[in-house]
Write an enzyme that holds these catalytic residues in place. Structure first.
Site, mmCIF file in Angstrom:
data_model
loop_
_atom_site.group_PDB
_atom_site.id
_atom_site.type_symbol
_atom_site.label_atom_id
_atom_site.label_comp_id
_atom_site.label_asym_id
_atom_site.label_seq_id
_atom_site.Cartn_x
_atom_site.Cartn_y
_atom_site.Cartn_z
ATOM 1 C CG LEU A 40 -10.427 -9.938 -3.887
ATOM 2 C CD1 LEU A 40 -11.510 -10.947 -4.058
ATOM 3 C CD2 LEU A 40 -9.289 -10.282 -3.182
ATOM 4 C CB ALA B 97 -15.254 -6.529 -1.191
ATOM 5 C CB SER C 156 -9.875 -5.981 5.542
ATOM 6 O OG SER C 156 -8.804 -5.228 5.432
ATOM 7 C CB ILE D 146 -8.183 -2.434 -10.128
ATOM 8 C CG1 ILE D 146 -9.249 -2.900 -9.598
ATOM 9 C CG2 ILE D 146 -7.243 -3.465 -11.237
ATOM 10 C CD1 ILE D 146 -9.139 -3.948 -8.605
ATOM 11 C CB THR D 147 -2.173 -2.642 -8.863
ATOM 12 O OG1 THR D 147 -2.438 -2.454 -7.789
ATOM 13 C CG2 THR D 147 -0.653 -2.083 -9.534
ATOM 14 C CD GLN E 1 28.883 4.249 19.922
ATOM 15 O OE1 GLN E 1 28.358 4.733 21.042
ATOM 16 N NE2 GLN E 1 30.012 3.277 20.136
ATOM 17 N N GLY F 51 18.193 17.049 6.121
ATOM 18 C CA GLY F 51 17.256 17.798 5.279
ATOM 19 C C GLY F 51 17.007 17.502 3.819
ATOM 20 C CD GLU G 9 -0.510 -9.263 -3.518
ATOM 21 O OE1 GLU G 9 -0.618 -10.166 -2.955
ATOM 22 O OE2 GLU G 9 -0.075 -8.754 -4.433
ATOM 23 C CB THR H 155 -4.407 -4.152 6.352
ATOM 24 O OG1 THR H 155 -5.053 -5.061 7.078
ATOM 25 C CG2 THR H 155 -4.973 -3.397 5.506
#
Length: 387
Positions: free
Chosen positions: A126, A131, A133, A158-159, A280, A342, A365, A367
């Site tokens: 997509l 292109a 958001s 593209i994942t 605590q 650390g 997918e 923001t």
């Protein structure tokens, strides 16, 4: 009413089964996958063998037929040990859900069947250079040529690009119609004219390749269209309503993994003659971490229920779950690093990787700023229920 808001026995069994696979066959490779970086092939093989690689595919197409909550549980448990690996079932759903939502029976049987059989992953194209958001600003084109279509353009971010065999590609078929001129197609990695850019050098999820995808006069047959001409944008937005829930699941998983590790560490680490868990100030941090994770988990499961039923308020709940869970993941993983002091800042301990991996859940997918726009629009339109 004793089981109100409780997972069913079947869902509990799925969680246990996925956790066993994740801890035995995915967790041992998580650090190496990040360090190299490389695609988590061991995880991919293990998930395919257990039928967890694309659990959402319906049984009629050879899949496991998992409901939306079961799919969330798979992704959550894998993300608990390796976020990069959790992108295998998550992206397989993202890439193939447009076919499942809008495709005809022929294209469903062909491509959902291939995915279910483990013949290749499914990515989602997509985003473009202009292109992000503004997803409607599509520049990739598809032009009809007889019974075929010719695709030209570039997709970005593209994942699993290059690893996946199949791609849902959003194209502009009529610029004058803007969103109603956007059409979706299935493109195969082997199609002539398809190529990939170099992997992005990323902060996190380094085991999941992110590349540009190039389409240079890619000719595909007309039966690869998903739905009808001009329906692509509508299908893409419906897809995201469902798959934002899977990003929420990723976020819950990585947050839980970070808390689990931190809990073990603070009970073993001694300062001033006693475990640091006795202090605590640290206990307050731990309490907040656990509380926020559980709130995120319940919102995510509620959204998954709406996804399964197709409720009218899914858009609100999907956006809310994604935004809240990912903000929680970022805070919890950062606090886990703090709890380890650390050591948390070194790669010898997993919370450093988890913190880096968590960040992307606030970005992809949509923001979290976009999610808030989505939620506000739904609320202003009166589309939100209290149960």
């Amino acid at each position: 009413m004793s089981d109100f808001f409780a997972l069913s026995e079947e869902h509990q069994a799925i969680r246990e089964a996925v956790r066993a696979v994740a801890e035995a066959k995915i967790a041992p490779y998580a650090a190496d996958v990040d360090e190299q970086p490389r695609f988590p092939s061991e995880a991919n093989a293990a998930l395919i063998a257990a039928d967890f690689h694309a659990p959402h595919v319906p049984e009629e197409y050879g899949g496991a037929g998992a409901d939306a909550l079961a799919t969330v549980l798979v992704i959550e448990e894998v993300a608990r040990v390796c976020v990069s690996s959790s992108l295998i079932p998550a992206v397989n759903k993202l890439g193939s859900l447009p076919v499942q939502i809008g495709g005809n029976e022929e294209i469903k049987a062909k491509y959902l069947g291939k995915l279910a059989r483990g013949e290749g992953g499914f990515s989602y194209c997509l985003s473009e250079p202009e292109a992000g958001s503004d997803a409607a600003n599509q520049k990739t084109t598809a032009k009809r040529d007889g019974d075929d279509w010719i695709i030209n353009g570039t997709k970005r971010w593209i994942t699993n690009a290059g690893e996946s065999e199949y791609y849902t590609v959003l194209t502009q078929t009529d610029f004058e119609k803007r969103t109603k001129g956007i059409t979706a197609f299935v493109v195969e990695k082997s199609d002539e004219g398809v190529s990939f850019g170099a992997p992005e050098k990323k902060l996190g999820i380094k085991g999941s390749p992110t590349r540009e995808v190039y389409f240079d006069n890619v000719r595909i047959p007309g039966d690869r269209i998903i739905g009808e001409v001009g329906e692509g944008f509508s299908i893409a937005m419906k897809t995201l309503d469902h798959t934002r829930v899977t990003i929420a699941a990723q976020a819950v998983g990585v947050a839980q993994g970070a808390l689990d590790y931190a809990l073990g560490y603070v009970q073993e680490r001694k300062q001033f003659g006693k475990p640091v868990s006795d202090f605590q100030g640290l206990q307050f941090m731990i309490a907040d971490m656990g509380m926020k994770i559980e709130a995120a988990r319940q919102l995510t499961y509620a959204a998954a229920g709406r996804s399964e039923r197709g409720d009218k308020d899914l858009t609100f709940f999907g956006a809310a779950a994604k935004a809240f869970a990912s903000d929680t993941a970022m805070q919890v993983t950062t606090d886990a690093v703090q709890l380890l002091g650390g050591y948390g800042f070194t790669r010898d301990y997993p919370v450093e990787r988890m913190m880096r991996d968590a960040k992307i859940t606030q970005i992809y997918e949509g923001t979290n700023q976009v999610q808030r726009i989505v939620m506000a629009r739904q609320l202003l339109a009166g589309i939100q229920s209290t149960l």
